[in-house]
Motif scaffolding. Structure first.
Motif, mmCIF file in Angstrom:
data_model
loop_
_atom_site.group_PDB
_atom_site.id
_atom_site.type_symbol
_atom_site.label_atom_id
_atom_site.label_comp_id
_atom_site.label_asym_id
_atom_site.label_seq_id
_atom_site.Cartn_x
_atom_site.Cartn_y
_atom_site.Cartn_z
ATOM 1 N N CYS A 141 0.826 -1.210 0.000
ATOM 2 C CA CYS A 141 0.000 0.000 0.000
ATOM 3 C C CYS A 141 0.859 1.258 0.000
ATOM 4 C CB CYS A 141 -0.915 0.016 1.224
ATOM 5 S SG CYS A 141 -2.157 -1.281 1.240
ATOM 6 N N PHE A 142 0.285 2.336 -0.516
ATOM 7 C CA PHE A 142 0.940 3.645 -0.520
ATOM 8 C C PHE A 142 0.548 4.427 0.729
ATOM 9 C CE2 PHE A 142 1.274 2.485 -4.914
ATOM 10 C CZ PHE A 142 2.446 3.078 -5.342
ATOM 11 N N VAL A 143 1.506 5.160 1.295
ATOM 12 C CA VAL A 143 1.239 5.948 2.500
ATOM 13 C C VAL A 143 1.960 7.285 2.404
ATOM 14 C CG1 VAL A 143 0.954 3.879 3.909
ATOM 15 C CG2 VAL A 143 3.191 4.991 3.798
ATOM 16 N N VAL A 144 1.474 8.255 3.191
ATOM 17 C CA VAL A 144 2.102 9.572 3.175
ATOM 18 C C VAL A 144 2.461 10.061 4.574
ATOM 19 C CG1 VAL A 144 -0.009 10.960 3.333
ATOM 20 C CG2 VAL A 144 1.946 11.821 2.023
ATOM 21 N N LYS A 187 0.202 7.853 10.522
ATOM 22 C CA LYS A 187 -1.150 7.353 10.781
ATOM 23 C C LYS A 187 -1.632 6.473 9.634
ATOM 24 C CE LYS A 187 -5.933 8.818 11.568
ATOM 25 N NZ LYS A 187 -6.850 9.983 11.699
ATOM 26 N N GLU A 188 -1.466 6.936 8.409
ATOM 27 C CA GLU A 188 -1.909 6.156 7.253
ATOM 28 C C GLU A 188 -1.130 4.850 7.155
ATOM 29 O OE1 GLU A 188 -3.094 6.958 2.611
ATOM 30 O OE2 GLU A 188 -1.375 8.048 3.434
ATOM 31 N N ALA A 189 0.180 4.900 7.400
ATOM 32 C CA ALA A 189 0.990 3.687 7.342
ATOM 33 C C ALA A 189 0.509 2.653 8.350
ATOM 34 C CB ALA A 189 2.460 4.030 7.601
ATOM 35 N N LEU A 190 0.240 3.092 9.573
ATOM 36 C CA LEU A 190 -0.185 2.152 10.608
ATOM 37 C C LEU A 190 -1.601 1.633 10.363
ATOM 38 C CD1 LEU A 190 1.342 3.755 13.827
ATOM 39 C CD2 LEU A 190 2.288 2.007 12.312
ATOM 40 N N MET A 234 3.715 -4.502 3.270
ATOM 41 C CA MET A 234 4.774 -3.577 2.853
ATOM 42 C C MET A 234 4.110 -2.260 2.504
ATOM 43 S SD MET A 234 7.513 -4.189 -0.224
ATOM 44 C CE MET A 234 7.693 -2.911 -1.452
ATOM 45 N N VAL A 235 4.801 -1.152 2.746
ATOM 46 C CA VAL A 235 4.251 0.156 2.395
ATOM 47 C C VAL A 235 5.252 0.929 1.547
ATOM 48 C CG1 VAL A 235 2.690 0.332 4.369
ATOM 49 C CG2 VAL A 235 5.034 1.166 4.587
ATOM 50 N N VAL A 236 4.709 1.842 0.736
ATOM 51 C CA VAL A 236 5.501 2.630 -0.201
ATOM 52 C C VAL A 236 5.106 4.091 -0.060
ATOM 53 C CG1 VAL A 236 6.068 2.975 -2.644
ATOM 54 C CG2 VAL A 236 5.554 0.676 -1.797
ATOM 55 N N SER A 237 6.075 4.998 -0.097
ATOM 56 C CA SER A 237 5.751 6.423 -0.014
ATOM 57 C C SER A 237 4.873 6.795 -1.200
ATOM 58 C CB SER A 237 7.019 7.276 0.013
ATOM 59 O OG SER A 237 7.770 7.115 -1.183
#
Length: 252
Positions: free
Chosen positions: A134-137, A140-143, A152-155
């Motif tokens: 997933c994409f996060v910025v 809070k969004e990442a968690l 896995m997360v991506v900027s």
């Protein structure tokens, strides 16, 4: 390297397998491709994996087509042609596209708002037998995405920065945007490390997150899953700089 057996395992074991798969991507580049030839070139140049999409964003605009999830026939052709993990890109919240990608046997699914939205909310992830990226910025969004089951997360590719000439869209690179997101998230994590358990509990309630997740992040002083940079990063020195900063890898 699809994971086709985990429905026979416990949910905890399934999540462990998915997290182990995404750890294989760490320390390298995942290339975004649209054709078999591009995937072969990426493999030859050492990519840890490839993300398949229908068109680059700029090409979709030129063709006057709405960006959408990867074409299953192209995904299968690429899987037959390369020996590295193949990741299928789907629209944000579009669970049907994600199920099709899983049925194709991809190594992972990338839920991306770059190719549009299938829903206003992020899709459910824990029922999938393959990792969801997933994409996060921000933290809070990442968690939130991690608590939903993201492995896995991506900027996230974002909008134009003040004072900058470009954007961080995949067709208009701006490495500074990826740097800013990483530093912002690490600053937010540093704040968590200074909070006691009651303060963490209050933050968990406000963000609607499990307390255990916040405690884990505070203890690790980083996100508990691989964190990659994105945004049209193209130059080797930019990749090196982002990984020196602290990213686990780059989507390019």
């Amino acid at each position: 390297m699809p994971i086709n057996e985990p429905e026979t395992k416990s949910p905890e074991k399934r999540e462990e397998i998915k997290q182990n798969v995404t750890k294989l991507f760490k320390g390298g580049v995942i290339a975004i491709v649209t054709t078999v030839n591009q995937a072969k070139v990426a493999e030859d140049y050492g990519a840890r994996g490839v993300i398949v999409m229908n068109y680059k964003y700029s090409m979709a605009k030129k063709k006057d087509q709405t960006p959408r999830g990867a074409d299953p026939s192209v995904v299968r052709s690429i899987m037959s042609a390369v020996h590295i993990p193949v990741i299928g890109r789907v629209r944000y919240g579009h669970i049907a596209e994600a199920r099709i990608m899983q049925a194709c046997g991809v190594a992972a699914i990338e839920e991306s708002d770059v190719v549009g939205h299938g829903n206003v909310t992020s899709m459910e992830k824990k029922s999938f037998n393959v990792p969801v990226i997933c994409f996060v910025v921000n933290l809070k969004e990442a968690l939130l995405r991690i608590s939903e089951g993201a492995s896995m997360v991506v900027s996230r590719v974002g909008e134009k920065l003040a004072g900058e000439g470009g954007t961080s869209r995949e067709d208009e690179p701006n490495v500074r945007h990826a740097s800013n997101i990483y530093l912002k998230i690490q600053d937010e994590i540093e704040i968590l490390t200074k909070k006691n358990r009651n303060e963490l509990w209050a933050r968990a309630q406000r963000w609607q997150l499990p307390l255990e997740l916040l405690e884990e992040v505070a203890k690790l002083r980083r996100l508990p899953v691989p964190f990659f940079a994105s945004g049209g990063v193209m130059l080797p020195m930019d990749v090196a700089m982002l990984m020196e900063l602290g990213y686990d890898g780059v989507v390019a």
